[in-house]
Design a protein around this motif. Structure first.
Motif, PDB file in Angstrom:
ATOM      1  N   MET A 158     -26.189   4.516 -33.157  1.00  0.00           N
ATOM      2  CA  MET A 158     -26.603   4.385 -31.765  1.00  0.00           C
ATOM      3  C   MET A 158     -25.408   4.669 -30.852  1.00  0.00           C
ATOM      4  SD  MET A 158     -28.122   1.036 -29.744  1.00  0.00           S
ATOM      5  CE  MET A 158     -29.464   0.821 -30.893  1.00  0.00           C
ATOM      6  N   SER A 159     -25.612   5.523 -29.866  1.00  0.00           N
ATOM      7  CA  SER A 159     -24.523   5.859 -28.959  1.00  0.00           C
ATOM      8  C   SER A 159     -24.204   4.675 -28.054  1.00  0.00           C
ATOM      9  CB  SER A 159     -24.914   7.067 -28.111  1.00  0.00           C
ATOM     10  OG  SER A 159     -25.951   6.741 -27.215  1.00  0.00           O
ATOM     11  N   ASN A 160     -22.977   4.661 -27.529  1.00  0.00           N
ATOM     12  CA  ASN A 160     -22.582   3.591 -26.612  1.00  0.00           C
ATOM     13  C   ASN A 160     -23.472   3.574 -25.372  1.00  0.00           C
ATOM     14  OD1 ASN A 160     -20.500   2.775 -28.288  1.00  0.00           O
ATOM     15  ND2 ASN A 160     -18.975   4.101 -27.294  1.00  0.00           N
ATOM     16  N   GLU A 161     -23.859   4.768 -24.903  1.00  0.00           N
ATOM     17  CA  GLU A 161     -24.716   4.850 -23.708  1.00  0.00           C
ATOM     18  C   GLU A 161     -26.079   4.233 -23.971  1.00  0.00           C
ATOM     19  OE1 GLU A 161     -26.581   8.239 -20.692  1.00  0.00           O
ATOM     20  OE2 GLU A 161     -25.027   8.778 -22.155  1.00  0.00           O
ATOM     21  N   ASN A 162     -26.664   4.556 -25.135  1.00  0.00           N
ATOM     22  CA  ASN A 162     -27.972   4.011 -25.479  1.00  0.00           C
ATOM     23  C   ASN A 162     -27.885   2.503 -25.707  1.00  0.00           C
ATOM     24  OD1 ASN A 162     -30.757   4.283 -26.056  1.00  0.00           O
ATOM     25  ND2 ASN A 162     -30.325   4.223 -28.248  1.00  0.00           N
ATOM     26  N   GLU A 163     -26.819   2.055 -26.351  1.00  0.00           N
ATOM     27  CA  GLU A 163     -26.642   0.616 -26.587  1.00  0.00           C
ATOM     28  C   GLU A 163     -26.503  -0.135 -25.273  1.00  0.00           C
ATOM     29  OE1 GLU A 163     -23.809  -2.406 -29.226  1.00  0.00           O
ATOM     30  OE2 GLU A 163     -23.382  -0.256 -29.114  1.00  0.00           O
ATOM     31  N   THR A 164     -25.797   0.451 -24.308  1.00  0.00           N
ATOM     32  CA  THR A 164     -25.654  -0.179 -22.994  1.00  0.00           C
ATOM     33  C   THR A 164     -27.004  -0.278 -22.291  1.00  0.00           C
ATOM     34  OG1 THR A 164     -23.409   0.663 -22.742  1.00  0.00           O
ATOM     35  CG2 THR A 164     -24.548   0.017 -20.734  1.00  0.00           C
ATOM     36  N   ALA A 165     -27.829   0.788 -22.383  1.00  0.00           N
ATOM     37  CA  ALA A 165     -29.150   0.789 -21.759  1.00  0.00           C
ATOM     38  C   ALA A 165     -30.050  -0.283 -22.370  1.00  0.00           C
ATOM     39  CB  ALA A 165     -29.798   2.161 -21.893  1.00  0.00           C
ATOM     40  N   ILE A 166     -29.999  -0.410 -23.695  1.00  0.00           N
ATOM     41  CA  ILE A 166     -30.819  -1.420 -24.369  1.00  0.00           C
ATOM     42  C   ILE A 166     -30.365  -2.827 -23.987  1.00  0.00           C
ATOM     43  CG2 ILE A 166     -31.388  -2.406 -26.621  1.00  0.00           C
ATOM     44  CD1 ILE A 166     -31.444   0.405 -27.733  1.00  0.00           C
ATOM     45  N   ASN A 167     -29.083  -3.045 -23.907  1.00  0.00           N
ATOM     46  CA  ASN A 167     -28.569  -4.364 -23.507  1.00  0.00           C
ATOM     47  C   ASN A 167     -28.993  -4.705 -22.074  1.00  0.00           C
ATOM     48  OD1 ASN A 167     -27.341  -4.897 -25.962  1.00  0.00           O
ATOM     49  ND2 ASN A 167     -25.380  -3.996 -25.348  1.00  0.00           N
ATOM     50  N   LYS A 168     -28.978  -3.717 -21.187  1.00  0.00           N
ATOM     51  CA  LYS A 168     -29.423  -3.942 -19.806  1.00  0.00           C
ATOM     52  C   LYS A 168     -30.912  -4.271 -19.782  1.00  0.00           C
ATOM     53  CE  LYS A 168     -28.192  -1.235 -16.506  1.00  0.00           C
ATOM     54  NZ  LYS A 168     -27.929   0.011 -15.746  1.00  0.00           N
ATOM     55  N   ALA A 169     -31.702  -3.547 -20.602  1.00  0.00           N
ATOM     56  CA  ALA A 169     -33.139  -3.803 -20.656  1.00  0.00           C
ATOM     57  C   ALA A 169     -33.421  -5.192 -21.223  1.00  0.00           C
ATOM     58  CB  ALA A 169     -33.824  -2.733 -21.508  1.00  0.00           C
ATOM     59  N   ARG A 170     -32.672  -5.582 -22.264  1.00  0.00           N
ATOM     60  CA  ARG A 170     -32.845  -6.913 -22.846  1.00  0.00           C
ATOM     61  C   ARG A 170     -32.485  -8.005 -21.837  1.00  0.00           C
ATOM     62  NH1 ARG A 170     -30.261  -6.098 -27.121  1.00  0.00           N
ATOM     63  NH2 ARG A 170     -32.000  -5.886 -28.586  1.00  0.00           N
ATOM     64  N   ALA A 171     -31.442  -7.786 -21.070  1.00  0.00           N
ATOM     65  CA  ALA A 171     -31.047  -8.754 -20.044  1.00  0.00           C
ATOM     66  C   ALA A 171     -32.123  -8.884 -18.979  1.00  0.00           C
ATOM     67  CB  ALA A 171     -29.720  -8.331 -19.407  1.00  0.00           C
ATOM     68  N   PHE A 172     -32.770  -7.744 -18.619  1.00  0.00           N
ATOM     69  CA  PHE A 172     -33.844  -7.791 -17.635  1.00  0.00           C
ATOM     70  C   PHE A 172     -35.022  -8.602 -18.158  1.00  0.00           C
ATOM     71  CE2 PHE A 172     -37.972  -6.031 -16.357  1.00  0.00           C
ATOM     72  CZ  PHE A 172     -37.924  -6.256 -14.994  1.00  0.00           C
ATOM     73  N   LEU A 173     -35.423  -8.355 -19.414  1.00  0.00           N
ATOM     74  CA  LEU A 173     -36.551  -9.084 -19.991  1.00  0.00           C
ATOM     75  C   LEU A 173     -36.244 -10.572 -20.084  1.00  0.00           C
ATOM     76  CD1 LEU A 173     -37.660  -6.612 -22.826  1.00  0.00           C
ATOM     77  CD2 LEU A 173     -38.716  -6.946 -20.587  1.00  0.00           C
ATOM     78  N   GLU A 174     -35.037 -10.901 -20.456  1.00  0.00           N
ATOM     79  CA  GLU A 174     -34.649 -12.307 -20.540  1.00  0.00           C
ATOM     80  C   GLU A 174     -34.663 -12.956 -19.163  1.00  0.00           C
ATOM     81  OE1 GLU A 174     -30.869 -12.069 -22.436  1.00  0.00           O
ATOM     82  OE2 GLU A 174     -31.705 -12.144 -24.473  1.00  0.00           O
ATOM     83  N   GLN A 175     -34.202 -12.227 -18.163  1.00  0.00           N
ATOM     84  CA  GLN A 175     -34.205 -12.758 -16.794  1.00  0.00           C
ATOM     85  C   GLN A 175     -35.625 -13.022 -16.314  1.00  0.00           C
ATOM     86  OE1 GLN A 175     -32.131 -10.254 -13.999  1.00  0.00           O
ATOM     87  NE2 GLN A 175     -33.147 -11.153 -12.240  1.00  0.00           N
ATOM     88  N   GLU A 176     -36.567 -12.161 -16.730  1.00  0.00           N
ATOM     89  CA  GLU A 176     -37.965 -12.320 -16.327  1.00  0.00           C
ATOM     90  C   GLU A 176     -38.740 -13.226 -17.289  1.00  0.00           C
ATOM     91  OE1 GLU A 176     -39.210 -11.328 -13.617  1.00  0.00           O
ATOM     92  OE2 GLU A 176     -37.685  -9.951 -12.864  1.00  0.00           O
ATOM     93  N   HIS A 177     -38.031 -13.821 -18.241  1.00  0.00           N
ATOM     94  CA  HIS A 177     -38.644 -14.739 -19.227  1.00  0.00           C
ATOM     95  C   HIS A 177     -39.725 -14.051 -20.055  1.00  0.00           C
ATOM     96  CE1 HIS A 177     -36.439 -17.812 -17.072  1.00  0.00           C
ATOM     97  NE2 HIS A 177     -37.044 -17.478 -15.961  1.00  0.00           N
ATOM     98  N   VAL A 178     -39.491 -12.779 -20.376  1.00  0.00           N
ATOM     99  CA  VAL A 178     -40.418 -12.038 -21.220  1.00  0.00           C
ATOM    100  C   VAL A 178     -40.126 -12.367 -22.674  1.00  0.00           C
ATOM    101  CG1 VAL A 178     -41.178  -9.745 -21.937  1.00  0.00           C
ATOM    102  CG2 VAL A 178     -40.605 -10.169 -19.539  1.00  0.00           C
ATOM    103  N   PRO A 179     -41.145 -12.669 -23.490  1.00  0.00           N
ATOM    104  CA  PRO A 179     -40.904 -12.961 -24.899  1.00  0.00           C
ATOM    105  C   PRO A 179     -40.215 -11.800 -25.599  1.00  0.00           C
ATOM    106  CG  PRO A 179     -43.147 -13.576 -24.278  1.00  0.00           C
ATOM    107  CD  PRO A 179     -42.570 -12.812 -23.122  1.00  0.00           C
TER     108      PRO A 179
END
Length: 230
Positions: free
Chosen positions: A1-22
């Motif tokens: 996994m590229s660093n760019e893709n890993e950063t995007a996934i981490n940002k998406a995971r942080a968004f879901l966690e912030q919105e309390h998405v399972p």
């Protein structure tokens, strides 16, 4: 996994966690619904960052629907990396969203004339127009919920309409809340150019009110072949 893709996934995971998405799809799938939007009109940054799949010249956009502590509706759309976070395919997410939408907002079709009736004095409307939407009416003249046009993409709905009409039919995607069906019956077809003019006039009104537009195209449902752009 590229660093760019890993950063995007981490940002998406942080968004879901912030919105309390399972974070577990087996739990999150129960809150999924889906809406239709115009690909042409939302093909910029918004769809670029949001999970979606193409549907004709439209886009199917899954989202999560639940209620917050104050009873308000909570509707976060999914980041485009949600499939990697949940380790499922995008198609599986959309299928679950459509299935839940069908249960939560059952598709419904009604003659436009019946919607325009006043009390016991029915409106005499002979044009053979039908409104297809999903969910309960919002008001006397509104056919369904604000995302009711999603009925167009729910499996089996158009096939059922064709069986009722016993004919092919045109579809005018006039709004995000509903679409118009025009059956081709008694050997009478319609000029697609005239239908496009009708749709263009409707879209001009929506644009003037800053209301989202679905499409500038008209569609034809052909029995046995499915839905296609005319």
């Amino acid at each position: 996994m590229s660093n760019e893709n890993e950063t995007a996934i981490n940002k998406a995971r942080a968004f879901l966690e912030q919105e309390h998405v399972p974070m577990d799809f087996s739990e999150a799938r129960h809150y999924l619904c889906c809406r239709l939007t115009g690909y042409k009109y939302e093909s910029g940054v918004r769809l670029g960052e949001t999970m979606h799949i193409r549907y004709l010249d439209l886009a199917l956009v899954p989202y999560l629907e639940t209620f917050d502590q104050d009873g308000g509706v909570w509707i976060p759309e999914l980041p485009k990396e949600a499939d990697e976070i949940w380790q499922v395919t995008k198609d599986e997410i959309v299928r679950s969203a459509l299935a839940n939408t069908q249960k939560t907002y059952p598709p419904r079709m009604q003659a436009l004339g019946d919607l325009m009736a006043f009390g016991n004095d029915p409106y005499d409307y002979k044009a053979g127009l039908y409104v297809l939407t999903a969910g309960d009416p919002l008001s006397r003249y509104a056919a369904g919920n604000c995302f009711g046009a999603i009925a167009l993409a729910i499996p089996g709905v158009l096939e059922k309409a064709a069986r009722r009409f016993q004919s092919d039919f045109y579809v005018l995607p006039r709004a995000m809340s509903d679409v118009l069906l025009i059956p081709i019956q008694d050997g009478k077809d319609y000029n697609p150019r005239c239908l496009r003019q009708i749709l263009a006039s409707s879209n001009a009104v929506l644009n003037a009110d800053s209301t989202p537009v679905l499409s500038d195209s008209i569609y034809r449902y052909i029995c046995g072949d499915g839905l296609m752009i005319v």
